[in-house]
Design an enzyme around this catalytic site. Structure first.
Site, PDB file in Angstrom:
ATOM      1  CG  HIS A  89      -2.120  -0.987   0.953  1.00  0.00           C
ATOM      2  ND1 HIS A  89      -3.373  -0.616   0.545  1.00  0.00           N
ATOM      3  CD2 HIS A  89      -2.139  -2.346   1.068  1.00  0.00           C
ATOM      4  CE1 HIS A  89      -4.147  -1.705   0.436  1.00  0.00           C
ATOM      5  NE2 HIS A  89      -3.416  -2.770   0.749  1.00  0.00           N
ATOM      6  CG  ASP A 120      -0.468  -5.572  -8.350  1.00  0.00           C
ATOM      7  OD1 ASP A 120       0.454  -5.479  -7.516  1.00  0.00           O
ATOM      8  OD2 ASP A 120      -1.666  -5.667  -8.033  1.00  0.00           O
TER       9      ASP A 120
HETATM   10  C1  GLA Z   1      -2.948  -4.475  -4.799  1.00  0.00           C
HETATM   11  C2  GLA Z   1      -2.861  -3.300  -5.770  1.00  0.00           C
HETATM   12  C3  GLA Z   1      -1.453  -2.711  -5.804  1.00  0.00           C
HETATM   13  C4  GLA Z   1      -0.930  -2.414  -4.406  1.00  0.00           C
HETATM   14  C5  GLA Z   1      -1.145  -3.617  -3.487  1.00  0.00           C
HETATM   15  C6  GLA Z   1      -0.794  -3.319  -2.064  1.00  0.00           C
HETATM   16  O1  GLA Z   1      -2.177  -5.530  -5.274  1.00  0.00           O
HETATM   17  O2  GLA Z   1      -3.207  -3.727  -7.080  1.00  0.00           O
HETATM   18  O3  GLA Z   1      -1.441  -1.541  -6.616  1.00  0.00           O
HETATM   19  O4  GLA Z   1      -1.513  -1.253  -3.891  1.00  0.00           O
HETATM   20  O5  GLA Z   1      -2.484  -4.073  -3.516  1.00  0.00           O
HETATM   21  O6  GLA Z   1       0.565  -3.088  -1.925  1.00  0.00           O
END
Ligand code: GLA
Length: 376
Positions: free
Chosen positions: A28, A165
């Site tokens: 996050h 991601d």
């Molecule tokens: C999900 C979101 C990412 C990131 C993570 C937490 O995977 O897609 O963008 O914020 O949560 O780190």
């Protein structure tokens, strides 16, 4: 398994793959302009594709029945539902960005568990993107494809996710973790070879049903944005460890205060982890994993009992560090363990889950793998 010819009555022009990820540390932090450190998994989504020139995109998935078709021209956010919202979103964002992608038949195949916090959505968006671009020999920088995939997820699918991601799926390399500084849009490949230190990175899917994940994720993001506005900074990345106490004292809301403490300390933990890895001290990164989990459990409040039990059990079994990974509210933990103790650590977690009446966990190989590419 259905073949491409059986579904579309024509031979494919090629196949493109994009992997899922686990984040080593930095949770996050991406939508706070911070730092992250993911690795790509060997598990991936493959899109086998052929070009068509009638402006139609037809998609089918080995996990689902039938073919879903949509016209490129008439794509609008929300116009295609269900799982096909992801390939439709990617086609929409490419069209909006001016890429001439014509039309295509796409067959999706995956060995990446969905709903396990391993980024199957980003992998599907990225695999679709590289397939649609690859069919037309359009060469686009991987980081730009990642940015477009995030835009599709934010604006077409409607999920307010950050950029970690998609960047992991596009830009990771084998044997490395991707150190990504979102504010600087800078990446660095950090060698990651736990076996060389006698260690194994266990990835354990705790099989917890995702609870309220979309609403809770959006609420965390709002909290961070509200706090940044109250502090008069563009994003929480601007708050350093030295300025943390002063910033916390200025905030009016106690919940926001804890959210900020997580983000600022977590960004610092990523920097520390990278410094230790550069110094060849991977074992010492374990304590940072565990501190990250405590911060997510107590300050960011994104863990669930299954994640906490898995982490506590791994540590009690001798793991050098363990934490939940991904967005939270279910998904996976990672545990850095002595290779000689890997099996017994997983067995201890299985036993603990049995005692708590949780569903049986599963484990995945965490070999750091390359980002998206065309398959030979
Ligand atoms: C999900 C979101 C990412 C990131 C993570 C937490 O995977 O897609 O963008 O914020 O949560 O780190």
């Amino acid at each position: 398994m259905t073949t491409f010819e059986e579904v579309f009555g024509t031979a494919p022009d090629g196949a493109w793959r994009a992997p899922g990820r686990v984040n080593l540390i930095g949770e996050h932090t991406d939508y706070n302009d911070g730092l992250v450190l993911p690795i790509a998994l060997p598990n991936r989504i493959v899109v086998t594709a052929s070009a068509r020139d009638d402006g139609i995109v037809a998609v089918s998935s080995n996990g689902q029945n039938g073919v879903i078709e949509f016209a490129l021209d008439s794509l609008e956010p929300g116009s295609v539902g269900d799982w096909a919202t992801y390939p439709a979103g990617m086609a929409w964002v490419l069209r909006e960005a001016g890429y001439e992608i014509g039309g295509a038949n796409l067959l999706v195949d995956s060995d990446l568990p969905t709903g396990a916090g391993l980024s199957s959505s980003a992998a599907l968006l990225c695999a679709t993107g590289v397939a649609l671009l690859g069919l037309r020999d359009l060469e686009v920088d991987p980081a730009e494809v990642a940015r477009l995939a995030q835009k599709a997820e934010n604006q077409y699918v409607g999920a307010p996710v950050g950029l970690m991601d998609q960047m992991a799926s596009m830009c990771c390399t084998a044997g490395h973790a991707l150190y990504f500084d979102i504010r600087a849009m800078a990446t660095e490949q950090i060698p990651f070879d736990p076996e060389a230190d006698g260690l194994t990175l266990l990835v354990i899917d705790v099989k917890a049903p995702h609870r309220h994940v979309d609403g809770e994720y959006a609420a965390r993001r709002k909290s961070c944005e509200r706090a940044a506005a109250e502090l008069g900074v563009p994003a929480l990345r601007s708050i350093t460890m030295d300025g943390l106490d002063e910033a916390l004292a200025k905030l009016s809301d106690d919940v926001d205060r804890r959210r900020v403490r997580h983000v600022v300390t977590e960004i610092d933990r990523v920097e520390q982890a990278v410094a230790l890895m550069r110094a060849g001290r991977l074992r010492d990164v374990g304590a940072l994993f565990t501190a990250s989990h405590v911060s997510m459990r107590d300050d960011f409040e994104i863990t669930v009992p299954e994640l906490d039990v898995a982490v506590d059990t791994a540590l009690a079994a001798g793991a050098v560090g363990a934490r939940m990974t991904g967005g939270g509210f279910g998904g996976c933990i990672i545990a850095l363990v002595e290779t000689a103790k890997a099996d017994q650590t997983f067995a201890a977690i299985e036993r603990a889950f049995g005692e708590h009446g949780f569903r049986a966990p599963t484990s995945l190989a965490a070999t750091p793998s390359p980002g998206a590419s065309k398959l030979d």
